[in-house]
Design a protein around this motif. Structure first.
Motif, PDB file in Angstrom:
ATOM      1  N   PHE A  63       0.821  -1.210   0.000  1.00  0.00           N
ATOM      2  CA  PHE A  63       0.000   0.000   0.000  1.00  0.00           C
ATOM      3  C   PHE A  63       0.856   1.261   0.000  1.00  0.00           C
ATOM      4  O   PHE A  63       0.431   2.303  -0.501  1.00  0.00           O
ATOM      5  CB  PHE A  63      -0.948   0.000   1.195  1.00  0.00           C
ATOM      6  N   ALA A  64       2.066   1.189   0.546  1.00  0.00           N
ATOM      7  CA  ALA A  64       2.974   2.337   0.477  1.00  0.00           C
ATOM      8  C   ALA A  64       3.379   2.604  -0.970  1.00  0.00           C
ATOM      9  O   ALA A  64       3.495   3.757  -1.392  1.00  0.00           O
ATOM     10  CB  ALA A  64       4.216   2.087   1.341  1.00  0.00           C
ATOM     11  N   ASN A  65       3.578   1.531  -1.737  1.00  0.00           N
ATOM     12  CA  ASN A  65       3.923   1.679  -3.146  1.00  0.00           C
ATOM     13  C   ASN A  65       2.773   2.285  -3.937  1.00  0.00           C
ATOM     14  O   ASN A  65       2.970   3.176  -4.775  1.00  0.00           O
ATOM     15  CB  ASN A  65       4.322   0.329  -3.729  1.00  0.00           C
ATOM     16  N   THR A  66       1.553   1.826  -3.676  1.00  0.00           N
ATOM     17  CA  THR A  66       0.401   2.398  -4.389  1.00  0.00           C
ATOM     18  C   THR A  66       0.148   3.841  -3.958  1.00  0.00           C
ATOM     19  O   THR A  66      -0.380   4.636  -4.745  1.00  0.00           O
ATOM     20  CB  THR A  66      -0.868   1.552  -4.158  1.00  0.00           C
ATOM     21  N   ALA A  67       0.523   4.176  -2.717  1.00  0.00           N
ATOM     22  CA  ALA A  67       0.406   5.567  -2.278  1.00  0.00           C
ATOM     23  C   ALA A  67       1.332   6.451  -3.095  1.00  0.00           C
ATOM     24  O   ALA A  67       0.958   7.563  -3.512  1.00  0.00           O
ATOM     25  CB  ALA A  67       0.728   5.687  -0.790  1.00  0.00           C
ATOM     26  N   PHE A  68       2.558   5.964  -3.349  1.00  0.00           N
ATOM     27  CA  PHE A  68       3.485   6.722  -4.202  1.00  0.00           C
ATOM     28  C   PHE A  68       2.898   6.919  -5.593  1.00  0.00           C
ATOM     29  O   PHE A  68       2.958   8.024  -6.150  1.00  0.00           O
ATOM     30  CB  PHE A  68       4.827   5.998  -4.298  1.00  0.00           C
ATOM     31  N   TRP A  69       2.365   5.880  -6.181  1.00  0.00           N
ATOM     32  CA  TRP A  69       1.758   5.992  -7.514  1.00  0.00           C
ATOM     33  C   TRP A  69       0.632   7.023  -7.515  1.00  0.00           C
ATOM     34  O   TRP A  69       0.515   7.833  -8.438  1.00  0.00           O
ATOM     35  CB  TRP A  69       1.217   4.625  -7.953  1.00  0.00           C
ATOM     36  N   THR A  70      -0.186   6.985  -6.489  1.00  0.00           N
ATOM     37  CA  THR A  70      -1.318   7.926  -6.408  1.00  0.00           C
ATOM     38  C   THR A  70      -0.827   9.362  -6.300  1.00  0.00           C
ATOM     39  O   THR A  70      -1.319  10.257  -7.005  1.00  0.00           O
ATOM     40  CB  THR A  70      -2.203   7.584  -5.197  1.00  0.00           C
ATOM     41  N   ILE A  71       0.145   9.591  -5.416  1.00  0.00           N
ATOM     42  CA  ILE A  71       0.695  10.936  -5.236  1.00  0.00           C
ATOM     43  C   ILE A  71       1.305  11.444  -6.542  1.00  0.00           C
ATOM     44  O   ILE A  71       1.058  12.577  -6.974  1.00  0.00           O
ATOM     45  CB  ILE A  71       1.752  10.948  -4.117  1.00  0.00           C
ATOM     46  N   ALA A  72       2.112  10.593  -7.183  1.00  0.00           N
ATOM     47  CA  ALA A  72       2.802  10.993  -8.412  1.00  0.00           C
ATOM     48  C   ALA A  72       1.802  11.299  -9.536  1.00  0.00           C
ATOM     49  O   ALA A  72       1.931  12.312 -10.227  1.00  0.00           O
ATOM     50  CB  ALA A  72       3.773   9.903  -8.845  1.00  0.00           C
ATOM     51  N   LEU A  73       0.815  10.437  -9.712  1.00  0.00           N
ATOM     52  CA  LEU A  73      -0.160  10.650 -10.787  1.00  0.00           C
ATOM     53  C   LEU A  73      -0.986  11.911 -10.549  1.00  0.00           C
ATOM     54  O   LEU A  73      -1.294  12.654 -11.490  1.00  0.00           O
ATOM     55  CB  LEU A  73      -1.070   9.429 -10.929  1.00  0.00           C
ATOM     56  N   ARG A  74      -1.348  12.158  -9.308  1.00  0.00           N
ATOM     57  CA  ARG A  74      -2.113  13.378  -9.009  1.00  0.00           C
ATOM     58  C   ARG A  74      -1.255  14.621  -9.224  1.00  0.00           C
ATOM     59  O   ARG A  74      -1.758  15.657  -9.673  1.00  0.00           O
ATOM     60  CB  ARG A  74      -2.661  13.325  -7.583  1.00  0.00           C
ATOM     61  N   GLU A  75       0.038  14.523  -8.915  1.00  0.00           N
ATOM     62  CA  GLU A  75       0.948  15.637  -9.181  1.00  0.00           C
ATOM     63  C   GLU A  75       1.105  15.874 -10.686  1.00  0.00           C
ATOM     64  O   GLU A  75       1.363  17.003 -11.118  1.00  0.00           O
ATOM     65  CB  GLU A  75       2.323  15.351  -8.573  1.00  0.00           C
ATOM     66  N   LEU A  76       0.935  14.818 -11.467  1.00  0.00           N
ATOM     67  CA  LEU A  76       1.006  14.942 -12.924  1.00  0.00           C
ATOM     68  C   LEU A  76      -0.319  15.359 -13.541  1.00  0.00           C
ATOM     69  O   LEU A  76      -0.456  15.388 -14.767  1.00  0.00           O
ATOM     70  CB  LEU A  76       1.474  13.607 -13.529  1.00  0.00           C
ATOM     71  N   GLY A  77      -1.300  15.658 -12.705  1.00  0.00           N
ATOM     72  CA  GLY A  77      -2.567  16.194 -13.185  1.00  0.00           C
ATOM     73  C   GLY A  77      -3.672  15.184 -13.393  1.00  0.00           C
ATOM     74  O   GLY A  77      -4.722  15.526 -13.929  1.00  0.00           O
ATOM     75  N   GLU A  78      -3.458  13.946 -12.957  1.00  0.00           N
ATOM     76  CA  GLU A  78      -4.468  12.915 -13.151  1.00  0.00           C
ATOM     77  C   GLU A  78      -5.481  12.919 -12.007  1.00  0.00           C
ATOM     78  O   GLU A  78      -5.121  13.069 -10.849  1.00  0.00           O
ATOM     79  CB  GLU A  78      -3.814  11.534 -13.249  1.00  0.00           C
ATOM     80  N   ASP A  79      -6.752  12.757 -12.380  1.00  0.00           N
ATOM     81  CA  ASP A  79      -7.817  12.670 -11.387  1.00  0.00           C
ATOM     82  C   ASP A  79      -8.010  11.199 -11.027  1.00  0.00           C
ATOM     83  O   ASP A  79      -8.851  10.499 -11.593  1.00  0.00           O
ATOM     84  CB  ASP A  79      -9.110  13.260 -11.961  1.00  0.00           C
ATOM     85  N   ILE A  80      -7.195  10.733 -10.104  1.00  0.00           N
ATOM     86  CA  ILE A  80      -7.182   9.313  -9.739  1.00  0.00           C
ATOM     87  C   ILE A  80      -7.208   9.194  -8.224  1.00  0.00           C
ATOM     88  O   ILE A  80      -6.664  10.049  -7.517  1.00  0.00           O
ATOM     89  CB  ILE A  80      -5.921   8.608 -10.317  1.00  0.00           C
ATOM     90  N   THR A  81      -7.861   8.164  -7.733  1.00  0.00           N
ATOM     91  CA  THR A  81      -7.946   7.960  -6.290  1.00  0.00           C
ATOM     92  C   THR A  81      -7.026   6.807  -5.872  1.00  0.00           C
ATOM     93  O   THR A  81      -6.641   5.958  -6.689  1.00  0.00           O
ATOM     94  CB  THR A  81      -9.378   7.625  -5.845  1.00  0.00           C
TER      95      THR A  81
END
Length: 294
Positions: free
Chosen positions: A55-73
């Motif tokens: 879940f820490a790895n998926t948290a990184f993916w979520t943070i990075a994608l949202r920083e790149l402008g993606e509307d993802i949860t």
């Protein structure tokens, strides 16, 4: 099409399960002797503990994608990761990222964001793993401290120099594809990504340390976590070995000075991770609902 994907997923799960059964039949007695001395309740707790770095790895993916402008949860990223987690056991080293990216693309994530994410994950995860490993091992195993300073300098350089380059790349890609101007990665976003990766490696290493102690091995936390972070990340660069299998194990036992007989002990840690991934895949199959098709 949905039926075909589901059928292929079931075939793959069956193949992996068959391999596990074969390993249990072939080396079952050795593994049974290895695990029988441990409390089964603690082993179950260890499998549950091993979910935290996932879940820490998926948290990184979520943070990075949202920083790149993606509307993802985080939930969407978790579902994509859980459904594709068994691809980490395929040789090649790229299949986990590729399959998870495809699942996220089906959720509406843009291709250019996934490309940028691939670069970000490698640029950040490698120096952070080396930094943690070198700093901890410098206190316990004589690893030169300069490796930690080099990794720390690299992280600073990434934040200062690489981020603007990535922003320009994203802008160029968006103009080429006629898309809206992308988000620029913020200082806060970089700090959050760093924090999630530090948490990932420290917790993942602590899971390994806990496993060794449950197996009756005496080793200090700094050596276990430092050696795990350093060699596990390096082993992932070997495309011929799925999940770094056969590269991490001898490297770690050479570090701590154990005999070759410890290969089975260190390698059996993957059984804990495989059980975790099989459970997560089972959750995906039975509890994650597929979107209805009109």
């Amino acid at each position: 099409m949905t039926y075909n994907k589901s059928f292929v997923s079931r075939i793959y799960l069956f193949a992996v399960t068959s391999i596990v059964i074969w390993l249990l039949v072939d080396r079952g007695s050795d593994m049974f002797d290895l695990f029988s001395a441990s409390n089964p309740v603690l082993l179950v707790a260890l499998v549950a503990f091993a979910v935290l770095p996932f879940f820490a790895n998926t948290a990184f993916w979520t943070i990075a994608l949202r920083e790149l402008g993606e509307d993802i949860t985080w939930r969407q990223v978790n579902e994509a990761a859980i459904k594709t987690t068994l691809t980490r056991y395929l040789p090649g080293g790229i299949w986990l990222f590729a399959s998870r990216s495809l699942a996220l693309k089906n959720e509406g994530v843009a291709t250019h964001s996934l490309v940028a994410l691939f670069g970000l994950e490698n640029l950040l995860a490698i120096p952070i793993a080396v930094l943690i490993g070198s700093l901890l091992l410098a206190t316990s195993s004589g690893i030169p401290l300069w490796m930690g300073w080099v990794s720390l300098s690299l992280l600073v350089a990434i934040a200062i120099f690489v981020r603007p380059i990535l922003d320009r790349f994203m802008t160029w890609w968006s103009k080429r594809k006629g898309l809206e101007a992308p988000y620029k990665i913020s200082n806060r976003g970089i700090v959050k990504m760093y924090a999630s990766l530090f948490f990932y490696w420290l917790v993942f290493g602590t899971v390994f340390y806990t496993y060794l102690h449950l197996m009756g091995q005496s080793i200090n936390w700094a050596t276990a976590v430092g050696g795990f972070s350093l060699f596990w990340r390096i082993s992932l660069f070997t495309p011929f070995a799925p999940h770094g299998l056969g590269v991490f194990e001898p490297s770690f036992i050479a570090l701590v000075g154990w005999s070759v007989n410890a290969l089975l002990l260190v390698g059996a840690f993957r059984v804990v991770l495989l059980i975790r991934d099989l459970l997560l895949t089972g959750i995906a199959g039975f509890f994650i609902k597929k979107p209805s098709q009109d």
